[in-house]
Design a protein around this motif. Structure first.
Motif, PDB file in Angstrom:
ATOM      1  N   GLN A   1      31.512 -55.219  56.364  1.00  0.00           N
ATOM      2  CA  GLN A   1      32.482 -55.099  57.448  1.00  0.00           C
ATOM      3  C   GLN A   1      32.760 -56.464  58.074  1.00  0.00           C
ATOM      4  OE1 GLN A   1      30.969 -52.151  60.157  1.00  0.00           O
ATOM      5  NE2 GLN A   1      31.633 -50.435  58.887  1.00  0.00           N
ATOM      6  N   GLU A   2      31.729 -57.284  58.198  1.00  0.00           N
ATOM      7  CA  GLU A   2      31.915 -58.633  58.747  1.00  0.00           C
ATOM      8  C   GLU A   2      32.822 -59.475  57.846  1.00  0.00           C
ATOM      9  OE1 GLU A   2      28.123 -60.441  59.384  1.00  0.00           O
ATOM     10  OE2 GLU A   2      27.378 -58.794  60.625  1.00  0.00           O
ATOM     11  N   VAL A   3      32.605 -59.362  56.529  1.00  0.00           N
ATOM     12  CA  VAL A   3      33.427 -60.117  55.574  1.00  0.00           C
ATOM     13  C   VAL A   3      34.869 -59.635  55.650  1.00  0.00           C
ATOM     14  CG1 VAL A   3      33.827 -60.623  53.132  1.00  0.00           C
ATOM     15  CG2 VAL A   3      31.486 -60.619  54.039  1.00  0.00           C
ATOM     16  N   PHE A   4      35.053 -58.322  55.652  1.00  0.00           N
ATOM     17  CA  PHE A   4      36.407 -57.775  55.755  1.00  0.00           C
ATOM     18  C   PHE A   4      37.092 -58.263  57.031  1.00  0.00           C
ATOM     19  CE2 PHE A   4      35.185 -54.146  52.826  1.00  0.00           C
ATOM     20  CZ  PHE A   4      36.130 -54.443  51.857  1.00  0.00           C
ATOM     21  N   PHE A   5      36.357 -58.260  58.134  1.00  0.00           N
ATOM     22  CA  PHE A   5      36.965 -58.681  59.401  1.00  0.00           C
ATOM     23  C   PHE A   5      37.442 -60.130  59.318  1.00  0.00           C
ATOM     24  CE2 PHE A   5      36.802 -60.820  63.482  1.00  0.00           C
ATOM     25  CZ  PHE A   5      37.677 -60.036  64.209  1.00  0.00           C
ATOM     26  N   GLN A   6      36.600 -60.999  58.783  1.00  0.00           N
ATOM     27  CA  GLN A   6      36.983 -62.411  58.687  1.00  0.00           C
ATOM     28  C   GLN A   6      38.264 -62.591  57.877  1.00  0.00           C
ATOM     29  OE1 GLN A   6      33.764 -65.322  57.814  1.00  0.00           O
ATOM     30  NE2 GLN A   6      32.374 -63.588  58.022  1.00  0.00           N
ATOM     31  N   ILE A   7      38.308 -61.899  56.737  1.00  0.00           N
ATOM     32  CA  ILE A   7      39.474 -62.046  55.857  1.00  0.00           C
ATOM     33  C   ILE A   7      40.722 -61.459  56.502  1.00  0.00           C
ATOM     34  CG2 ILE A   7      40.467 -61.415  53.621  1.00  0.00           C
ATOM     35  CD1 ILE A   7      37.528 -61.229  52.581  1.00  0.00           C
ATOM     36  N   ILE A   8      40.611 -60.236  56.973  1.00  0.00           N
ATOM     37  CA  ILE A   8      41.782 -59.540  57.522  1.00  0.00           C
ATOM     38  C   ILE A   8      42.268 -60.219  58.790  1.00  0.00           C
ATOM     39  CG2 ILE A   8      42.557 -57.366  58.566  1.00  0.00           C
ATOM     40  CD1 ILE A   8      40.653 -55.957  56.507  1.00  0.00           C
ATOM     41  N   ASP A   9      41.351 -60.629  59.648  1.00  0.00           N
ATOM     42  CA  ASP A   9      41.742 -61.304  60.887  1.00  0.00           C
ATOM     43  C   ASP A   9      42.495 -62.600  60.584  1.00  0.00           C
ATOM     44  OD1 ASP A   9      41.623 -61.665  63.836  1.00  0.00           O
ATOM     45  OD2 ASP A   9      40.394 -63.390  63.294  1.00  0.00           O
ATOM     46  N   GLU A  10      41.973 -63.386  59.660  1.00  0.00           N
ATOM     47  CA  GLU A  10      42.625 -64.649  59.291  1.00  0.00           C
ATOM     48  C   GLU A  10      44.017 -64.407  58.710  1.00  0.00           C
ATOM     49  OE1 GLU A  10      41.889 -67.892  59.411  1.00  0.00           O
ATOM     50  OE2 GLU A  10      39.869 -67.804  60.254  1.00  0.00           O
ATOM     51  N   ARG A  11      44.124 -63.424  57.849  1.00  0.00           N
ATOM     52  CA  ARG A  11      45.398 -63.173  57.172  1.00  0.00           C
ATOM     53  C   ARG A  11      46.444 -62.619  58.138  1.00  0.00           C
ATOM     54  NH1 ARG A  11      45.485 -63.845  51.924  1.00  0.00           N
ATOM     55  NH2 ARG A  11      47.410 -62.625  51.772  1.00  0.00           N
ATOM     56  N   VAL A  12      46.050 -61.680  58.962  1.00  0.00           N
ATOM     57  CA  VAL A  12      46.995 -61.103  59.919  1.00  0.00           C
ATOM     58  C   VAL A  12      47.469 -62.174  60.901  1.00  0.00           C
ATOM     59  CG1 VAL A  12      47.257 -59.434  61.799  1.00  0.00           C
ATOM     60  CG2 VAL A  12      46.113 -58.758  59.675  1.00  0.00           C
ATOM     61  N   THR A  13      46.541 -63.012  61.363  1.00  0.00           N
ATOM     62  CA  THR A  13      46.908 -64.094  62.279  1.00  0.00           C
ATOM     63  C   THR A  13      47.900 -65.045  61.624  1.00  0.00           C
ATOM     64  OG1 THR A  13      44.751 -63.977  63.384  1.00  0.00           O
ATOM     65  CG2 THR A  13      46.017 -66.010  63.656  1.00  0.00           C
ATOM     66  N   ALA A  14      47.706 -65.295  60.325  1.00  0.00           N
ATOM     67  CA  ALA A  14      48.591 -66.210  59.584  1.00  0.00           C
ATOM     68  C   ALA A  14      49.854 -65.531  59.067  1.00  0.00           C
ATOM     69  CB  ALA A  14      47.826 -66.826  58.418  1.00  0.00           C
ATOM     70  N   GLY A  15      49.950 -64.208  59.238  1.00  0.00           N
ATOM     71  CA  GLY A  15      51.122 -63.480  58.749  1.00  0.00           C
ATOM     72  C   GLY A  15      51.168 -63.334  57.250  1.00  0.00           C
ATOM     73  N   LEU A  16      50.000 -63.277  56.601  1.00  0.00           N
ATOM     74  CA  LEU A  16      49.938 -63.159  55.145  1.00  0.00           C
ATOM     75  C   LEU A  16      49.723 -61.700  54.741  1.00  0.00           C
ATOM     76  CD1 LEU A  16      47.718 -66.274  54.337  1.00  0.00           C
ATOM     77  CD2 LEU A  16      50.185 -66.023  53.951  1.00  0.00           C
ATOM     78  N   PRO A  17      50.497 -61.195  53.771  1.00  0.00           N
ATOM     79  CA  PRO A  17      50.451 -59.773  53.412  1.00  0.00           C
ATOM     80  C   PRO A  17      49.199 -59.375  52.638  1.00  0.00           C
ATOM     81  CG  PRO A  17      51.933 -60.933  51.949  1.00  0.00           C
ATOM     82  CD  PRO A  17      51.516 -61.926  53.006  1.00  0.00           C
ATOM     83  N   ILE A  18      48.894 -58.074  52.743  1.00  0.00           N
ATOM     84  CA  ILE A  18      47.714 -57.483  52.102  1.00  0.00           C
ATOM     85  C   ILE A  18      48.126 -56.187  51.428  1.00  0.00           C
ATOM     86  CG2 ILE A  18      45.397 -56.519  52.465  1.00  0.00           C
ATOM     87  CD1 ILE A  18      45.261 -58.186  55.058  1.00  0.00           C
ATOM     88  N   GLY A  19      47.580 -55.935  50.245  1.00  0.00           N
ATOM     89  CA  GLY A  19      47.761 -54.657  49.557  1.00  0.00           C
ATOM     90  C   GLY A  19      46.418 -53.974  49.394  1.00  0.00           C
ATOM     91  N   VAL A  20      46.394 -52.658  49.524  1.00  0.00           N
ATOM     92  CA  VAL A  20      45.144 -51.890  49.446  1.00  0.00           C
ATOM     93  C   VAL A  20      45.370 -50.637  48.607  1.00  0.00           C
ATOM     94  CG1 VAL A  20      43.431 -50.546  50.760  1.00  0.00           C
ATOM     95  CG2 VAL A  20      44.333 -52.679  51.715  1.00  0.00           C
ATOM     96  N   SER A  21      44.398 -50.326  47.766  1.00  0.00           N
ATOM     97  CA  SER A  21      44.365 -49.010  47.130  1.00  0.00           C
ATOM     98  C   SER A  21      43.038 -48.349  47.477  1.00  0.00           C
ATOM     99  CB  SER A  21      44.527 -49.105  45.608  1.00  0.00           C
ATOM    100  OG  SER A  21      43.330 -49.531  44.986  1.00  0.00           O
ATOM    101  N   THR A  22      43.083 -47.044  47.681  1.00  0.00           N
ATOM    102  CA  THR A  22      41.881 -46.316  48.069  1.00  0.00           C
ATOM    103  C   THR A  22      42.028 -44.837  47.744  1.00  0.00           C
ATOM    104  OG1 THR A  22      40.461 -45.705  49.958  1.00  0.00           O
ATOM    105  CG2 THR A  22      42.783 -46.084  50.422  1.00  0.00           C
ATOM    106  N   ASN A  23      40.906 -44.180  47.507  1.00  0.00           N
ATOM    107  CA  ASN A  23      40.919 -42.740  47.273  1.00  0.00           C
ATOM    108  C   ASN A  23      40.842 -41.939  48.565  1.00  0.00           C
ATOM    109  OD1 ASN A  23      38.943 -43.308  44.345  1.00  0.00           O
ATOM    110  ND2 ASN A  23      41.095 -42.763  44.400  1.00  0.00           N
ATOM    111  N   ILE A  24      40.608 -42.625  49.678  1.00  0.00           N
ATOM    112  CA  ILE A  24      40.482 -41.929  50.956  1.00  0.00           C
ATOM    113  C   ILE A  24      41.735 -42.147  51.796  1.00  0.00           C
ATOM    114  CG2 ILE A  24      37.964 -42.106  50.954  1.00  0.00           C
ATOM    115  CD1 ILE A  24      38.216 -44.431  52.902  1.00  0.00           C
ATOM    116  N   LYS A  25      41.912 -41.338  52.811  1.00  0.00           N
ATOM    117  CA  LYS A  25      43.061 -41.494  53.693  1.00  0.00           C
ATOM    118  C   LYS A  25      42.882 -42.752  54.538  1.00  0.00           C
ATOM    119  CE  LYS A  25      44.387 -36.650  53.848  1.00  0.00           C
ATOM    120  NZ  LYS A  25      44.712 -35.485  54.700  1.00  0.00           N
ATOM    121  N   ASP A  26      44.009 -43.368  54.888  1.00  0.00           N
ATOM    122  CA  ASP A  26      43.938 -44.660  55.568  1.00  0.00           C
ATOM    123  C   ASP A  26      43.151 -44.602  56.868  1.00  0.00           C
ATOM    124  OD1 ASP A  26      46.265 -43.145  56.518  1.00  0.00           O
ATOM    125  OD2 ASP A  26      46.641 -44.884  57.778  1.00  0.00           O
TER     126      ASP A  26
END
Length: 211
Positions: free
Chosen positions: A151-176
């Motif tokens: 969770q800490e790793v995900f936070f670092q990556i997602i926080d940095e990308r969202v702040t920079a306005g960089l897009p993310i794609g996700v696939s998952t078997n569970i609901k968002d």
């Protein structure tokens, strides 16, 4: 090469195979024919009902590829084409007049690589790549398991990308809505900024039916 064109082709080919198997039922012993026919007809119906879902998902993917902003999440069962569409987005971005680079990360494998990098004290290099690549994909995000460190790793990556306005794609078997269990509530909140969620309901096209 995964593309939007062969996304449709693969599914239609599977549908045609089911139709062909239905025509061959008379070659089966009579005592097997009924059960096999029932299963084939059920799967044909699933394909037909799934057409609307997979075509809507493709349109969402095409729209995102034209203007990649925020997050796009594909969720649904196995074999419905989530990873294919994310790969197709990556390939479409790479094919633009001004190519856009992508990093397609199968999430369980990503953490294996991350742990190896930690042992060499080089995890910062991988982290930098994930934070700065123009388009980042977390494929099979829920397969990484639930751990505070992840969770800490995900936070670092997602926080940095969202702040920079960089897009993310996700696939998952569970609901968002369940993703917060895997990436943490803070990361999930950020991931929802400009998020498009696409539910995919269809038959697992990888499944082989033996007649």
């Amino acid at each position: 090469c995964k593309s939007f064109k062969n996304y449709d082709t693969e599914r239609e080919e599977e549908y045609q195979k089911l139709q062909q198997k239905l025509l061959l039922l008379n070659r089966l012993p009579e005592d097997r024919r009924g059960d096999v026919a029932k299963e084939l007809n059920q799967n044909i119906a699933l394909f037909e009902n799934g057409r609307k879902s997979w075509r809507a998902a493709k349109e969402n993917a095409l729209t995102f590829a034209r203007n990649p902003k925020g997050t796009i999440i594909f969720h649904g069962g196995c074999g419905v084409g989530k990873s294919h569409l994310l790969a197709a987005i990556c390939n479409a971005l790479r094919s633009k007049a001004q190519p856009i680079r992508s990093l397609f990360a199968v999430t369980p494998r990503l953490f294996s690589v991350y742990y190896d990098a930690m042992n060499r004290h080089e995890e910062w290099m991988l982290m930098q790549q994930m934070c700065t690549t123009p388009f980042l994909v977390f494929d099979d995000l829920d397969k990484a398991g639930i751990k505070p460190f992840k969770q800490e790793v995900f936070f670092q990556i997602i926080d940095e990308r969202v702040t920079a306005g960089l897009p993310i794609g996700v696939s998952t078997n569970i609901k968002d809505g369940q993703l917060s269990e895997y990436i943490g509530q803070a990361a999930y909140s950020r991931l929802m900024v400009g998020c498009v969620t696409v539910e995919m309901v269809s038959k697992d096209y990888r499944r082989n039916i033996i007649v």
